[in-house]
Design an enzyme around this catalytic site. Structure first.
Site, PDB file in Angstrom:
ATOM      1  N   LYS A  96       0.855  -1.178   0.000  1.00 57.51           N
ATOM      2  CA  LYS A  96       0.000   0.000   0.000  1.00 57.51           C
ATOM      3  C   LYS A  96       0.897   1.236   0.000  1.00 57.51           C
ATOM      4  CE  LYS A  96      -3.686  -2.098  -0.455  1.00 57.51           C
ATOM      5  NZ  LYS A  96      -4.421  -1.905  -1.715  1.00 57.51           N
ATOM      6  N   ASP A 125       0.493  -0.600  -4.987  1.00 51.45           N
ATOM      7  CA  ASP A 125      -0.875  -0.138  -5.218  1.00 51.45           C
ATOM      8  C   ASP A 125      -1.070   1.213  -4.537  1.00 51.45           C
ATOM      9  OD1 ASP A 125      -3.541   0.232  -5.624  1.00 51.45           O
ATOM     10  OD2 ASP A 125      -4.199  -1.655  -4.714  1.00 51.45           O
ATOM     11  N   GLU A 139      -0.046  -0.154  -9.594  1.00 47.14           N
ATOM     12  CA  GLU A 139      -1.519  -0.283  -9.613  1.00 47.14           C
ATOM     13  C   GLU A 139      -2.193   1.036  -9.268  1.00 47.14           C
ATOM     14  OE1 GLU A 139      -3.092  -3.818  -7.857  1.00 47.14           O
ATOM     15  OE2 GLU A 139      -5.081  -2.946  -7.500  1.00 47.14           O
ATOM     16  N   ASP A 141      -7.669  -0.646 -11.164  1.00 47.93           N
ATOM     17  CA  ASP A 141      -8.603  -1.208 -10.189  1.00 47.93           C
ATOM     18  C   ASP A 141      -9.816  -0.291 -10.023  1.00 47.93           C
ATOM     19  OD1 ASP A 141      -9.965  -2.124  -7.959  1.00 47.93           O
ATOM     20  OD2 ASP A 141      -8.202  -2.407  -6.702  1.00 47.93           O
ATOM     21  N   LYS A 175     -13.401  -6.686  -8.423  1.00 43.50           N
ATOM     22  CA  LYS A 175     -13.978  -6.878  -7.094  1.00 43.50           C
ATOM     23  C   LYS A 175     -15.464  -7.174  -7.281  1.00 43.50           C
ATOM     24  CE  LYS A 175     -10.874  -4.008  -4.344  1.00 43.50           C
ATOM     25  NZ  LYS A 175      -9.754  -3.680  -5.224  1.00 43.50           N
TER      26      LYS A 175
END
Ligand code: MG
Length: 368
Positions: A165, A194, A219, A242, A266
């Site tokens: 992260k 990400d 990402e 994403d 997702k």
């Protein structure tokens, strides 16, 4: 097989590690999960779950999921639970947008369809590809040293794919995070940085420059699709989208414009297993690898992820997530359990899970 009752439960899912931090200083320590039970007139029961990553990640929040189900529910009473395209159509007519609201209902209908057919959901979604599904481990945003120190423990749990992260406005700190974790990697490990929309374009470009020598996927660097595409055009490595890929329109546009190499699907972002599968099948045909998961969840969502992932051809399956291993509360038995960094879709009919009634408690409301 007509729906006679929809019952809605709320379950708190505290994190084993105490809290989870990502871009922009956002964090969650207890996830607000919504569990849906659907009963039919011939005695079938199906279960679904939706669990937003707090109220500030995607346009979704726990109370919103429950308010939305309260709104949609009456339109579904009497509808045939196993005719899932019709159920989705009805939900889309009754409530515009709000895909996450529809996710747990759609999931519960798949559970019923599987039970009625005597087949696990993954077989209904296309079949079981390979022995098991490889998982990634998200590394919460901390100091570079703390993040790097987590890698060996996660590898001991079998994970070989690590999603860092990043995405803070201190670019040097994010570059240091990526270098520090990369230094811990072994041959065969995969690293994803990400940013969860957290960088401005110039910051993303500086990070890309600063990690050019690192084998890393970038990402979702920025908030918008166009910003991400501009960054991608100037980055040599593999690129993941994403948050911007929340339906077929952006997916098809992204493919036509070569905006990404991997997408993150997702389940609740698309509105349930039905729509996630539609996107998954398109990605398979277009040669786009996928992370298959949800925004968060407990055992029920982990089972749904396992069914969607296990029914995806192996070479297109970049990673998946075992959310039930991140949290301290188990809301169902029979869900997949991580084994050496992998999981398998259950073999029982439907989702293959049985909710723990003592964890669900009383229904918050029922629609009949
Ligand atoms: Mg992501």
């Amino acid at each position: 097989m007509n729906i006679t009752r929809i019952s809605v439960y709320q379950v708190d899912l505290p994190l084993k590690e105490g809290s989870y931090h990502w871009s922009g200083g956002k964090s969650v320590s207890v996830f607000d999960s919504t569990v849906v039970r659907i009963d039919t007139n011939d005695g079938y029961t199906g279960w679904g779950e939706v669990c937003p990553l707090g109220p500030f990640y995607l346009p979704a929040f726990g109370q919103g999921a429950r308010a939305g189900i309260y709104e949609i529910g009456p339109h579904l009473i009497g509808a045939p639970a196993t005719e899932i395209a019709r159920i989705n159509r009805r939900m889309d007519v009754a409530l515009k947008g709000h895909p996450y609201v529809k996710s747990a209902i759609d999931m519960a209908c798949w559970d019923i369809l599987g039970k009625a057919a005597g087949m696990p959901v993954c077989e209904l979604l296309g079949g079981r590809f390979g022995e098991s599904v490889q998982l990634y481990r998200a590394i919460s945003q901390e100091s570079p040293e703390e993040m790097a120190a987590k890698v060996s423990g996660y590898r001991d749990e079998g994970y070989r794919r690590f999603q860092l992260k990043v995405g803070c406005h201190d670019v040097d700190l994010d570059i240091a995070r990526i270098h520090a974790v990369a230094a811990e990697l072994e041959r065969g490990d995969i690293l994803v940085a990400d940013a969860n929309t957290g960088w401005l374009k110039h910051e993303a470009l500086r990070v890309c420059q600063g990690v050019r020598d690192v084998d890393v996927y970038i990402e979702q660097p920025c908030a918008t699709y166009d910003e991400c595409r501009a960054v991608r055009a100037r980055w040599d490595g593999p690129f993941v989208l994403d948050e911007n890929i929340d339906g077929l329109d952006p997916l098809l546009r992204g493919h036509a414009e070569q905006a990404m190499d991997v997408v993150n699907i997702k389940i609740s972002k698309f509105g349930g297993l039905t729509k996630a599968r539609q996107a998954r099948d398109l990605c398979v045909e277009m040669g786009i690898a996928m992370t298959l998961e949800d925004s968060w969840g407990g055992d029920i969502i982990t089972a749904a992820i396992a069914h969607l992932s296990h029914s995806t051809p192996e070479e297109l399956r970049f990673t998946a997530t075992d959310f039930n291993s991140y949290v301290t509360v188990s809301n169902a038995t029979g869900a997949p359990q991580r084994e050496n960094g992998t999981m398998k879709a259950p073999t029982e009919p439907g989702l293959g899970i049985s909710p723990r009634t003592e964890v669900l408690g009383e229904a918050l409301f029922e629609i009949e």
